[in-house]
Design an enzyme around this catalytic site. Structure first.
Site, PDB file in Angstrom:
ATOM      1  N   GLY A 161       0.857  -1.196   0.000  1.00 12.26           N
ATOM      2  CA  GLY A 161       0.000   0.000   0.000  1.00 12.26           C
ATOM      3  C   GLY A 161       0.885   1.236   0.000  1.00 12.26           C
ATOM      4  N   ARG A 162       0.320   2.318   0.511  1.00  9.92           N
ATOM      5  CA  ARG A 162       1.051   3.600   0.471  1.00  9.92           C
ATOM      6  C   ARG A 162       2.414   3.535   1.163  1.00  9.92           C
ATOM      7  NH1 ARG A 162      -4.577   5.766   1.042  1.00  9.92           N
ATOM      8  NH2 ARG A 162      -4.527   4.462   2.864  1.00  9.92           N
ATOM      9  N   ILE A 163       2.419   3.018   2.407  1.00  7.02           N
ATOM     10  CA  ILE A 163       3.672   3.050   3.176  1.00  7.02           C
ATOM     11  C   ILE A 163       4.660   2.006   2.629  1.00  7.02           C
ATOM     12  CG2 ILE A 163       4.712   2.894   5.481  1.00  7.02           C
ATOM     13  CD1 ILE A 163       1.987   3.793   6.634  1.00  7.02           C
TER      14      ILE A 163
ATOM     15  N   SER B 147       1.551  -8.955  -1.600  1.00 10.88           N
ATOM     16  CA  SER B 147       0.408  -8.081  -1.338  1.00 10.88           C
ATOM     17  C   SER B 147      -0.831  -8.730  -1.915  1.00 10.88           C
ATOM     18  CB  SER B 147       0.666  -6.743  -2.046  1.00 10.88           C
ATOM     19  OG  SER B 147      -0.080  -5.722  -1.460  1.00 10.88           O
TER      20      SER B 147
ATOM     21  N   ARG C 253       2.227  -3.106  12.881  1.00 15.37           N
ATOM     22  CA  ARG C 253       1.620  -3.397  14.180  1.00 15.37           C
ATOM     23  C   ARG C 253       2.294  -4.637  14.756  1.00 15.37           C
ATOM     24  NH1 ARG C 253      -0.025   1.062  14.053  1.00 15.37           N
ATOM     25  NH2 ARG C 253      -2.159   1.820  14.291  1.00 15.37           N
TER      26      ARG C 253
ATOM     27  N   GLU D 129       1.952  -3.687  23.400  1.00 17.66           N
ATOM     28  CA  GLU D 129       2.377  -2.313  23.621  1.00 17.66           C
ATOM     29  C   GLU D 129       1.633  -1.655  24.774  1.00 17.66           C
ATOM     30  OE1 GLU D 129       3.086  -1.021  19.406  1.00 17.66           O
ATOM     31  OE2 GLU D 129       2.480   0.872  20.307  1.00 17.66           O
TER      32      GLU D 129
ATOM     33  N   HIS E 121       7.178   3.140  19.053  1.00 19.94           N
ATOM     34  CA  HIS E 121       6.054   3.456  18.155  1.00 19.94           C
ATOM     35  C   HIS E 121       6.085   4.936  17.713  1.00 19.94           C
ATOM     36  CE1 HIS E 121       1.703   2.141  17.010  1.00 19.94           C
ATOM     37  NE2 HIS E 121       2.220   2.957  16.110  1.00 19.94           N
ATOM     38  N   ILE E 122       7.144   5.258  16.958  1.00 19.43           N
ATOM     39  CA  ILE E 122       7.323   6.653  16.523  1.00 19.43           C
ATOM     40  C   ILE E 122       7.257   6.802  14.999  1.00 19.43           C
ATOM     41  CG2 ILE E 122       8.647   7.443  18.549  1.00 19.43           C
ATOM     42  CD1 ILE E 122      11.215   6.989  16.768  1.00 19.43           C
ATOM     43  N   GLY E 123       6.618   5.825  14.337  1.00 18.68           N
ATOM     44  CA  GLY E 123       6.562   5.869  12.861  1.00 18.68           C
ATOM     45  C   GLY E 123       6.113   7.215  12.314  1.00 18.68           C
TER      46      GLY E 123
HETATM   47  C1  GLV Z   1       0.249   4.815  13.780  1.00 20.70           C
HETATM   48  O1  GLV Z   1       0.672   3.763  14.117  1.00 20.70           O
HETATM   49  C2  GLV Z   1      -0.946   4.999  13.012  1.00 20.70           C
HETATM   50  O2  GLV Z   1      -1.692   4.033  12.796  1.00 20.70           O
HETATM   51  O3  GLV Z   1      -1.216   6.137  12.612  1.00 20.70           O
END
Ligand code: GLV
Length: 316
Positions: A154-156, A175, A236, A265, A283-285
């Site tokens: 997908g996008r990321i 995918s 995740r 988490e 969790h700083i994406g």
């Molecule tokens: C971060 O993990 C988000 O889902 O925006």
């Protein structure tokens, strides 16, 4: 009309909502809102902006008498009972696109930090062990000419692939659908999950969390990984069976793992904290000033649109 936000988000977005004439209340403490306070404060709100740490289930949804929109301040929305919200005529929105680059940057940061053993390097210095330059000190791997496997195009996933391609990697992906752009621009090849796991030097996860992706990487298929494999997870935690991942890392069956997300988490498997071949982030994406400001504004604009009777920008 009233908007409730479950944590202090970027002030520009709060101002935007107030400027549009809404009454905005914010849970002020710097921690996830306790459920009883959430339940108490949302009864009469017209819009709710929750964080990914808030479970918005049937009970919470039933507790809102006139809410029209749940505008998530995240791209992931596994914490929301979307079907039930829709059934109650509540619109649900998320924040796609605006955090794509920030998350892909972090995936590459982790890939590089793992392959170049950045944290072992820092530790060696901190421990006073950097005595002289050595031909074999902390040797890692380059990304150039390696196979970079993207799970979820997908996008990321696509943005991460683009970065890895720029570093000279060969891109393969697994995918549900074909990503023609990746195939054309990055010469990416679609493959089965098992083949990807078998041949990739780097593996980066970019699928949402749901029943289909729960423990997508598990005891069985983690066995397929190459001994030099680097696994990156900015998606995740529950997409990988964390206990099994710890086992293969402990045994040195793969080179390294770069993790931004965890199964339980904010609890982190205690063994992960002891291992040298992992790079951990909390969790700083999407934690860039650009992304977080844009996420807050997008959530606010979704609220404004829906409460003014218009279509939201990013409905789920
Ligand atoms: C971060 O993990 C988000 O889902 O925006």
């Amino acid at each position: 009309m009233k908007v409730y936000i479950t944590r202090k988000i970027q002030s520009k977005a709060i101002k935007h909502l107030r400027d549009k004439g809404f009454t905005v209340s914010v849970y002020k403490e710097d921690k996830p809102i306790p459920r009883n306070i959430l339940m108490k404060n949302i009864k009469n709100v017209d819009a709710l902006i929750p964080l990914l740490t808030d479970k918005i289930d049937k009970e919470v949804i039933d507790n809102m008498n006139k809410c029209k929109i749940i505008a998530c301040y995240s791209v992931g929305y596994e914490n929301i009972d979307v079907d039930y919200a829709k059934h109650k005529n509540i619109m649900v929105t998320n924040t796609p696109d605006v955090l794509t680059d920030s998350t892909a940057d972090l995936a590459m940061t982790l890939a590089l930090a793992c392959s170049r053993r950045l944290f072992e390097s820092r530790k060696l210095i901190d421990d006073g062990k950097f005595k002289h330059w050595k031909p074999d000190l902390l040797l890692g791997y380059e990304i150039k000419n390696k196979i970079f496997g993207i799970i979820g195009a997908g996008r990321i996933g696509e943005a991460t692939a683009k970065r890895a391609y720029a570093f000279g990697a060969k891109i393969i992906y697994h995918s549900r659908s074909v990503n023609k752009k990746m195939e054309k621009e990055l010469k990416a090849k679609k493959t089965s999950l098992n083949k990807l796991l078998k041949i990739s030097d780097f593996i980066s996860l970019h699928v949402p969390s749901n029943e289909r992706t729960y423990h997508l990487l598990n005891k069985e298929n983690l066995k397929l990984l190459k001994s030099n494999a680097v696994i990156i997870n900015t998606a995740r935690g529950n997409i990988i069976d964390e206990i099994e991942l710890v086992k293969i890392l402990k045994k040195g069956k793969i080179f390294s793992a770069g993790l931004d997300v965890y199964e339980n988490e904010p609890k982190i498997h205690p063994e992960l904290l002891k291992l040298k071949n992992v790079v951990l982030a909390p969790h700083i994406g999407s934690a860039t000033i650009e992304a977080r400001t844009a996420m807050a504004m997008l959530a606010a604009k979704n609220v404004v649109n829906v409460l003014k009777g218009k279509k939201p920008l990013t409905p789920i």
